[in-house]
Write a protein that holds these residues in place. Structure first.
Motif, mmCIF file in Angstrom:
data_model
loop_
_atom_site.group_PDB
_atom_site.id
_atom_site.type_symbol
_atom_site.label_atom_id
_atom_site.label_comp_id
_atom_site.label_asym_id
_atom_site.label_seq_id
_atom_site.Cartn_x
_atom_site.Cartn_y
_atom_site.Cartn_z
ATOM 1 N N ASN A 219 32.765 35.617 61.392
ATOM 2 C CA ASN A 219 31.354 35.796 61.039
ATOM 3 C C ASN A 219 30.538 36.355 62.196
ATOM 4 N N ALA A 220 30.974 36.052 63.411
ATOM 5 C CA ALA A 220 30.290 36.558 64.599
ATOM 6 C C ALA A 220 30.806 37.929 65.024
ATOM 7 N N GLY A 221 31.806 38.448 64.301
ATOM 8 C CA GLY A 221 32.347 39.774 64.601
ATOM 9 C C GLY A 221 33.169 39.830 65.873
ATOM 10 N N LEU A 222 33.833 38.717 66.225
ATOM 11 C CA LEU A 222 34.528 38.624 67.509
ATOM 12 C C LEU A 222 36.011 38.970 67.443
ATOM 13 N N TYR A 223 36.582 39.030 66.254
ATOM 14 C CA TYR A 223 38.026 39.277 66.140
ATOM 15 C C TYR A 223 38.284 40.782 66.156
ATOM 16 N N TYR A 224 39.231 41.207 66.964
ATOM 17 C CA TYR A 224 39.453 42.641 67.204
ATOM 18 C C TYR A 224 39.914 43.379 65.943
ATOM 19 N N PHE A 225 40.624 42.687 65.055
ATOM 20 C CA PHE A 225 41.213 43.350 63.893
ATOM 21 C C PHE A 225 40.561 42.920 62.574
ATOM 22 N N GLN A 226 39.234 42.807 62.549
ATOM 23 C CA GLN A 226 38.563 42.522 61.284
ATOM 24 C C GLN A 226 37.994 43.820 60.729
ATOM 25 N N ARG A 227 37.854 43.862 59.400
ATOM 26 C CA ARG A 227 37.458 45.116 58.766
ATOM 27 C C ARG A 227 36.858 44.872 57.389
ATOM 28 N N LEU A 252 29.954 32.648 41.775
ATOM 29 C CA LEU A 252 31.365 32.335 41.543
ATOM 30 C C LEU A 252 32.269 33.352 42.220
ATOM 31 N N GLY A 253 31.922 34.628 42.120
ATOM 32 C CA GLY A 253 32.716 35.658 42.774
ATOM 33 C C GLY A 253 32.790 35.447 44.276
ATOM 34 N N GLN A 254 31.657 35.115 44.886
ATOM 35 C CA GLN A 254 31.623 34.872 46.330
ATOM 36 C C GLN A 254 32.462 33.653 46.708
ATOM 37 N N LYS A 255 32.431 32.636 45.871
ATOM 38 C CA LYS A 255 33.258 31.440 46.126
ATOM 39 C C LYS A 255 34.743 31.786 46.047
ATOM 40 N N ILE A 256 35.128 32.594 45.067
ATOM 41 C CA ILE A 256 36.536 33.001 44.927
ATOM 42 C C ILE A 256 36.975 33.791 46.153
ATOM 43 N N ILE A 257 36.119 34.677 46.637
ATOM 44 C CA ILE A 257 36.441 35.467 47.827
ATOM 45 C C ILE A 257 36.689 34.539 49.021
ATOM 46 N N ILE A 264 32.918 36.719 53.497
ATOM 47 C CA ILE A 264 31.761 37.275 52.826
ATOM 48 C C ILE A 264 31.038 38.215 53.772
ATOM 49 N N ILE A 265 30.587 39.340 53.223
ATOM 50 C CA ILE A 265 29.777 40.268 54.003
ATOM 51 C C ILE A 265 28.363 39.712 54.097
ATOM 52 N N ASN A 266 27.889 39.502 55.318
ATOM 53 C CA ASN A 266 26.533 38.957 55.505
ATOM 54 C C ASN A 266 25.492 40.067 55.426
#
Length: 266
Positions: A219-227, A252-257, A264-266
């Protein structure tokens, strides 16, 4: 996978990313429970296949774990196919080894040397003089393209090209010197952790090592391989796809994701 049966204006074909296919199935099954007049056919095969299916008029939605490349953009323009682009979730690519592998984290440089084939054995990384066995994806995979671009490498010619995340997982589980990469959503299935070890990644020695399963770090965008994860939809298909997209963005869709191991995209 095919859910339901209905007239063509409520029949949706989704093709593409293997990273997204299990999530797409979960979303479709739950969407169908409240929209039984729709039918949704979902298949994987890789981001490139999904995008090609749009170009050939064989799909309504292309799931893709990478953006369109320049050649694809030009093909859509040439064929006068207008697209809507949806970023519906975020994924973190996980690098996996066998559960008892003598390493918990690796830096980006070490990973680059391993996956490019510069290191043929694990000796410089773990001290063990055993061969490196790479379990990767085929070139039409968005994950393959993403890792290649992030590491600025060509993959080792010895890398095994697997059809999907599930095959990579199975290969690595059985191989004491194997390494592979999968979507983080594949690490946790049905709430049960898979019998592999997920390596923590550090951008360079001395910096913190971060897991792709660390939600706060993602969520903080700290992982090198997130996309981001994409869905490309021709405007001609938008009318019948719109309800499904709205479901994905709903509570419901967001919970499933989230429950499926994606972000989730903030």
């Amino acid at each position: 996978m095919l859910l339901g049966c209905s007239s063509n204006n409520k029949s949706i074909k989704v093709k593409g990313s293997d990273t997204e296919v299990n999530l797409a199935v979960q979303l479709a099954e739950n969407f169908y429970k409240v929209n039984s007049d729709f039918s949704i056919a979902i298949s994987g095969g890789g981001s490139g296949l999904g995008i090609a299916s749009l170009l050939n008029g064989q799909a309504d939605v292309a799931n893709s774990s990478r953006p369109l490349n320049e050649e694809e953009i030009n093909l859509f323009k040439t064929r006068k196919i207008e697209l809507r682009t949806i970023v519906f979730a975020e994924d973190a690519t996980a690098f996996i080894v066998q559960k008892n592998f003598p390493l918990d984290s690796i830096d980006v440089k070490g990973l680059r040397n391993i996956l490019s084939g510069k290191y043929k054995t694990w000796k410089k990384v773990t001290g063990q003089d055993v061969p490196v066995n790479i379990y990767g994806r085929q070139s039409n995979s968005g994950t393959h393209s993403f890792v290649k671009k992030k590491l600025a490498i060509e993959f080792s010619r010895d890398a095994k090209e697997m059809n999907g995340n599930a095959q990579i997982m199975e290969g690595v589980k059985m191989d004491v010197s194997g390494i592979g990469y999968v979507g983080a959503g594949y690490i946790l299935q049905d709430g049960t952790e898979q019998p592999v070890k997920v390596l923590k990644i550090t951008e360079k020695m001395g910096l913190p090592a971060i897991s792709p399963l660390d939600k706060e770090a993602i969520n903080a965008g700290l992982y090198y391989f997130q996309r981001p994860l994409y869905q490309f939809i021709p405007t001609t298909s938008w009318g019948k796809v719109e309800a499904f997209i709205a479901f994905e963005k709903g509570a419901l869709g967001q919970k499933i994701i989230r429950d499926s191991g994606y972000y989730i995209i903030n």
